[in-house]
Enzyme design. Structure first.
Site, PDB file in Angstrom:
ATOM      1  CE  LYS A  71     -24.002  29.300  -7.949  1.00 21.36           C
ATOM      2  NZ  LYS A  71     -24.347  29.802  -9.299  1.00 21.36           N
TER       3      LYS A  71
ATOM      4  CB  SER B 126     -24.544  33.701  -8.835  1.00 21.86           C
ATOM      5  OG  SER B 126     -24.822  32.533  -9.573  1.00 21.86           O
TER       6      SER B 126
ATOM      7  CB  SER C 102     -23.827  32.240 -12.619  1.00 21.30           C
ATOM      8  OG  SER C 102     -24.541  33.369 -12.204  1.00 21.30           O
TER       9      SER C 102
HETATM   10  N1  GLN Z   1     -25.720  37.812 -13.206  1.00 24.91           N
HETATM   11  C1  GLN Z   1     -26.851  37.163 -13.777  1.00 24.91           C
HETATM   12  C2  GLN Z   1     -28.045  37.357 -12.880  1.00 24.91           C
HETATM   13  O1  GLN Z   1     -27.912  38.025 -11.921  1.00 24.91           O
HETATM   14  C3  GLN Z   1     -26.561  35.734 -14.014  1.00 24.91           C
HETATM   15  C4  GLN Z   1     -26.826  34.863 -12.866  1.00 24.91           C
HETATM   16  C5  GLN Z   1     -26.643  33.415 -13.147  1.00 24.91           C
HETATM   17  O2  GLN Z   1     -26.182  33.020 -14.227  1.00 24.91           O
HETATM   18  N2  GLN Z   1     -27.067  32.609 -12.204  1.00 24.91           N
HETATM   19  O3  GLN Z   1     -29.099  36.845 -13.115  1.00 24.91           O
END
Ligand code: GLN
Length: 446
Positions: free
Chosen positions: A52, A127, A151
């Site tokens: 990532k 994400s 995410s």
């Molecule tokens: N969707 C969540 C957010 O927007 C989780 C993001 C994540 O785990 N990095 O913060």
């Protein structure tokens, strides 16, 4: 081979931000020489992996999918990257994501959105959407993602792969670009549970470079995959199968629970009564921490610097205005507001207290049960463009993954069937540092 597959699919999926064919070839050469010399093979010998793009890689551009870091090449490797290299993997490139890991659909990437390999009109989740899509499309053997509020697990669920968020502190975060430091964890996205155990084995463990790294012994995760779950006690929170959860998703997960019963497990309905407060709590805390963490992006130390600034303050202002996307700015504003004097007690402090209550819900259930199970997300992958202008709806997709992050406990999302032709993920949640049980249950089910 990985690059052949990438050239067939990448135009459509868009999982990568940077491909590193040259670097991959030279790592492969090192491995060939190792073989020729008769050296022992590392645990993950020769596997092509994607990382990532918020995990730093020496000499390989790391953007966090942000224009701010579009020219940033780190001078060191994250601890996990070093550990993978020591296990003899071959890094093939850096994976697309929501900008600074803020989002749940990958539409916040400032480069281009990733598409779901199962249906290109759908989002891959986020994400770590690039990580999940690359594994689902067969572009990478496995990928690393990061999970702050879901995410790793939510994109794994949407793309039909296995995504594990380890216990907070089990995997070093040194070299992970911080979003919300009290929540961030790195973990694997893989095609199956056994691979997940292999990758966790390679990346887990204490690291003195990360002050939140836990001093615990790393067990043998592979030997935990016994297939035996007779007598296992499962808790199913009623909040996880209630309102807002798609009927077909619910049915698919209930069928999976039947399969676990057939293997000798039992389950009861329980209540995690503060679940309703989790989303608000998370967005206050995560945004507060993000507003502080992202202060380092000032146009001086990293990344892109605005060239039309007249003064230092102007330089900060212009660089940040141009470098950050809308969602990142929204979180910085929300977080700065929640931390400001006069509002701190009402928002930040209150959210910290709510976090404790949410964690205590989990502690209580774990006094009597081995694991907690529910869907990973309330729906399957939604269509691109349908939620991107509606942050509240987008935030609610995380309702089933966020409480786990706030409690700091481990959870894996495993594919458990399809609803409307799209993959559904089941989330298996365990006690802190009990990844062995989480993986054992997932493996027995699979
Ligand atoms: N969707 C969540 C957010 O927007 C989780 C993001 C994540 O785990 N990095 O913060």
């Amino acid at each position: 081979q990985a690059f052949n597959r990438i050239s067939e699919t990448e135009d459509r999926v868009k999982a990568f931000i940077t491909l590193d064919e040259e670097g991959a070839r030279s790592s492969a050469k090192v491995l060939d020489d190792k073989l020729a010399a008769g050296d022992t093979r590392g645990l993950l010998f020769g596997l092509p992996v994607g990382i990532k793009d918020n995990i730093v890689t020496e000499g390989l551009r790391t953007t966090c999918a942000s224009q701010f870091l579009s020219n940033f090449t780190p001078v060191y490797d994250a601890t996990v990257v070093g550990k993978l290299r020591a296990a003899d993997t071959v890094t093939i490139g850096k994976l697309n994501m929501d900008e600074f890991a803020m989002g749940g659909s990958n539409e916040n990437s400032s480069f281009y959105p990733v598409r779901n390999p199962w249906n290109l009109d759908r989002v891959p989740g986020g994400s770590s959407g690039g990580s999940a899509a690359a594994v689902a499309a067969g572009e990478a053997y496995f990928a690393l993602g990061s999970d702050t509020g879901g995410s790793i697990r939510q994109p794994a669920s949407y793309c039909g792969v296995v995504g594990l968020k380890p216990t907070y502190g089990l995997v070093s975060r040194f070299g992970l670009v911080a979003f919300a430091s009290s929540l961030d964890q790195i973990g694997p996205l893989t095609k199956n549970v056994e691979d997940s155990a292999y990758v966790l084995q390679a990346i887990a463990g204490y690291d003195q470079m990360d002050s939140t790294s836990a001093k615990v012994d790393v067990p043998d995760y592979l030997s935990a995959l016994s297939g035996d779950i007779a007598g296992l006690r499962i808790a199913v929170p009623k909040e996880y199968l209630g309102e807002g959860v798609d009927a077909e998703v619910k049915e698919t997960v209930l069928n999976a629970l039947k399969a676990l019963e057939a293997l000798g497990a039992t389950w009861d309905e329980v209540s995690l009564q503060h679940t309703d407060y989790a989303v608000a709590t998370y967005y206050l805390l995560a945004s507060s921490e993000a507003s502080s963490n992202l202060a380092r992006f000032d146009g001086v130390r990293y990344g892109v610097r605005s060239d039309n600034a007249g003064s230092l303050i102007d330089l900060y202002h212009e660089s940040r205005s141009q470098g950050f996307g809308d969602e990142v700015k929204r979180r910085i504003m929300l977080g700065t507001y929640a931390l400001s004097s006069g509002y701190y007690d009402a928002y930040y402090l209150k959210a910290q207290k709510a976090r404790t209550l949410i964690k205590q819900d989990f502690d209580k259930v774990f006094e009597q049960y081995d694991v907690i199970i529910g869907p990973t997300a309330p729906t399957t992958a939604f269509k691109l463009g349908t939620q991107v202008d509606d942050p509240l709806t987008m935030y609610l997709n995380d309702i089933l993954t966020i409480p786990v992050s706030l409690a700091g406990v481990p959870a894996v999302s495993v594919p458990c069937g399809f609803a409307d032709g799209l993959p559904v993920g089941m989330q298996i949640i365990g006690k802190a540092f009990d990844e062995s049980t989480v993986l054992r249950v997932a493996h027995a089910y699979e």
